[in-house]
Enzyme design. Structure first.
Site, mmCIF file in Angstrom:
data_model
loop_
_atom_site.group_PDB
_atom_site.id
_atom_site.type_symbol
_atom_site.label_atom_id
_atom_site.label_comp_id
_atom_site.label_asym_id
_atom_site.label_seq_id
_atom_site.Cartn_x
_atom_site.Cartn_y
_atom_site.Cartn_z
ATOM 1 N N GLY A 214 45.355 48.011 34.815
ATOM 2 C CA GLY A 214 46.254 47.989 35.825
ATOM 3 C C GLY A 214 46.191 48.980 36.868
ATOM 4 N N LYS A 216 44.768 48.053 40.096
ATOM 5 C CA LYS A 216 45.176 47.650 41.272
ATOM 6 C C LYS A 216 46.611 47.293 41.283
ATOM 7 C CE LYS A 216 40.522 45.671 42.334
ATOM 8 N NZ LYS A 216 39.987 46.131 41.234
ATOM 9 N N CYS A 335 33.529 42.804 41.710
ATOM 10 C CA CYS A 335 32.724 43.996 41.857
ATOM 11 C C CYS A 335 31.189 43.336 41.584
ATOM 12 C CB CYS A 335 32.997 45.030 41.029
ATOM 13 S SG CYS A 335 33.109 44.655 39.401
#
Length: 393
Positions: A214, A216, A335
């Site tokens: 969590g 973001k 990423c």
């Protein structure tokens, strides 16, 4: 522990890390923590020294070494002080022998090299293995950046994120009241930018479809000022469970969590179809942009695993498309610095869904890559990311 014993401990740990990389076992940090939990006699200086030896060997070897000794021998060949500690003492490693196999030095595994974006040059690759700083995100539900900076004399405002603060690597933020009381969260500056790209606003319905623990989601909560509906969904129960105490600390207890059954996500998501103002997809990926934090991830990635990730990314994007309302947006992020996971995935999605179009504003930092943006350590000072925003017409 003697200096030689520290080298042998690093070799033993590297053996565990190499086995875990090949077999899909725990991450290096987890293995290191477990190793010292069972060896209470090791002091803080011992733990720090062993950890430094382990990560020096990991960063040096792009290809997975045959064993821990070969990894450390590679370091010793380049460092006479380390070589001298291969002394055959009671708890130290056996002496070096001529022509003993050593892990070759490299940054990028050879099979990945052709897949890296052409803008990831040698300088960029070297930066992928530098030690990352500690980035914080100020929780706008409780504080503002100027107030927090006044309490962190070692901190500086980040260049790209308006909520970011940068501290030296290893700074003990978790021991401060700022962290304990939920005024800050640890979050890379690039990750903060992805959350801001969602442009979440009070009163909206926002779905974080791959929420994990969590990070973001909490950033989105600050943007929404606890007004509206914010849903954090994931398929991994243990990761999602870590959000609840973090949300309570941040003053964002209104966040809803939704556990999904992988492969059957529609069972839990059917009531959310077509209602989201924004869907965030921080998709599972190769992690090539986070090697400076997890350098042993280079040893875990294989061509077969990459193909599985690519298929899963496309599948999750198709799921997200069904959740967005007309006029709603979807932010896709990985990423990764591989075009196959970033630029190419977005192009393929837009081909599959003609009702969607790119919706990326021109003032976002980073370098344009196809219809998205790429961030990288050398160019932007962040972890490596690709992200794009698309709109449902």
């Amino acid at each position: 522990m003697t200096p030689s014993a520290r080298i042998q401990a690093a070799i033993d740990l590297l053996d565990e890390i190499i086995r875990a990389a090949r077999d899909g076992g725990p991450a290096a940090d987890t293995l290191i923590a477990g190793y010292f939990k069972a060896r209470r006699y090791a002091g803080s200086k011992d733990r720090r020294a062993v950890r430094d030896h382990v990560y020096a060997a990991i960063r040096r070897a792009g290809e997975c070494p045959r064993n821990g000794r070969a990894a450390m021998v590679g370091v010793a060949r380049e460092n006479p002080e380390i070589a001298a500690l291969f002394d055959g003492s009671a708890h130290g490693p056996a002496p070096l022998v001529p022509d003993e196999p050593a892990a070759p030095a490299s940054v990028v595994p050879s099979w990945i090299q052709p897949l890296l974006a052409d803008l990831v040059d040698e300088q960029e690759q070297e930066a992928l293995l530098e030690r990352a700083p500690l980035d914080l995100r100020v929780n706008r539900l409780k504080a503002d950046r100027d107030t927090v900076l006044a309490q962190l004399p070692d901190g500086v405002a980040t260049r790209l994120s308006p909520d970011g603060i940068r501290l030296p690597e290893g700074w003990p933020i978790a021991q401060t009241s700022l962290w304990i009381d939920g005024l800050v969260e640890v979050q890379d500056e690039g990750s903060q930018l992805i959350a801001r790209l969602c442009d979440a606003r009070p009163g909206q319905t926002v779905i974080d479809l791959c929420a994990g623990a969590g990070g973001k989601t909490l950033a989105l909560a600050g943007d929404m000022q606890a007004q509206g509906r914010l849903i954090a969904a994931d398929t991994i129960r243990n990761r999602l469970a870590r959000l609840e105490p973090r949300a309570a600390r941040a003053g964002a207890a209104y966040i809803e969590t939704l556990l999904l059954d992988q492969g059957h996500e529609d069972r839990a998501l059917s009531t959310l179809a077509g209602i989201a103002d924004c869907v965030l997809i921080d998709a599972p990926c190769s992690g090539t942009g986070t090697w400076r934090r997890n350098p042993e991830a280079r040893w875990r990635l294989t061509a077969v695993r990459l193909e599985r990730l690519l298929a899963e990314q496309a599948r999750i994007m198709d799921i997200g498309a069904e959740l967005a309302a007309k006029g709603g947006t979807m932010v896709y992020a990985v990423c990764s610095l591989l075009d196959r996971e970033g630029r190419d995935q977005v192009d393929a999605f837009l081909d599959r869904h003609p009702g969607w179009k790119c919706d990326l504003s021109g003032d976002m930092p980073g370098r344009r890559r196809g219809q998205g943006i790429m961030l990288s350590p050398a160019h932007d000072g962040t972890d490596g990311f690709f992200f794009a925003r698309m709109k449902k017409s």
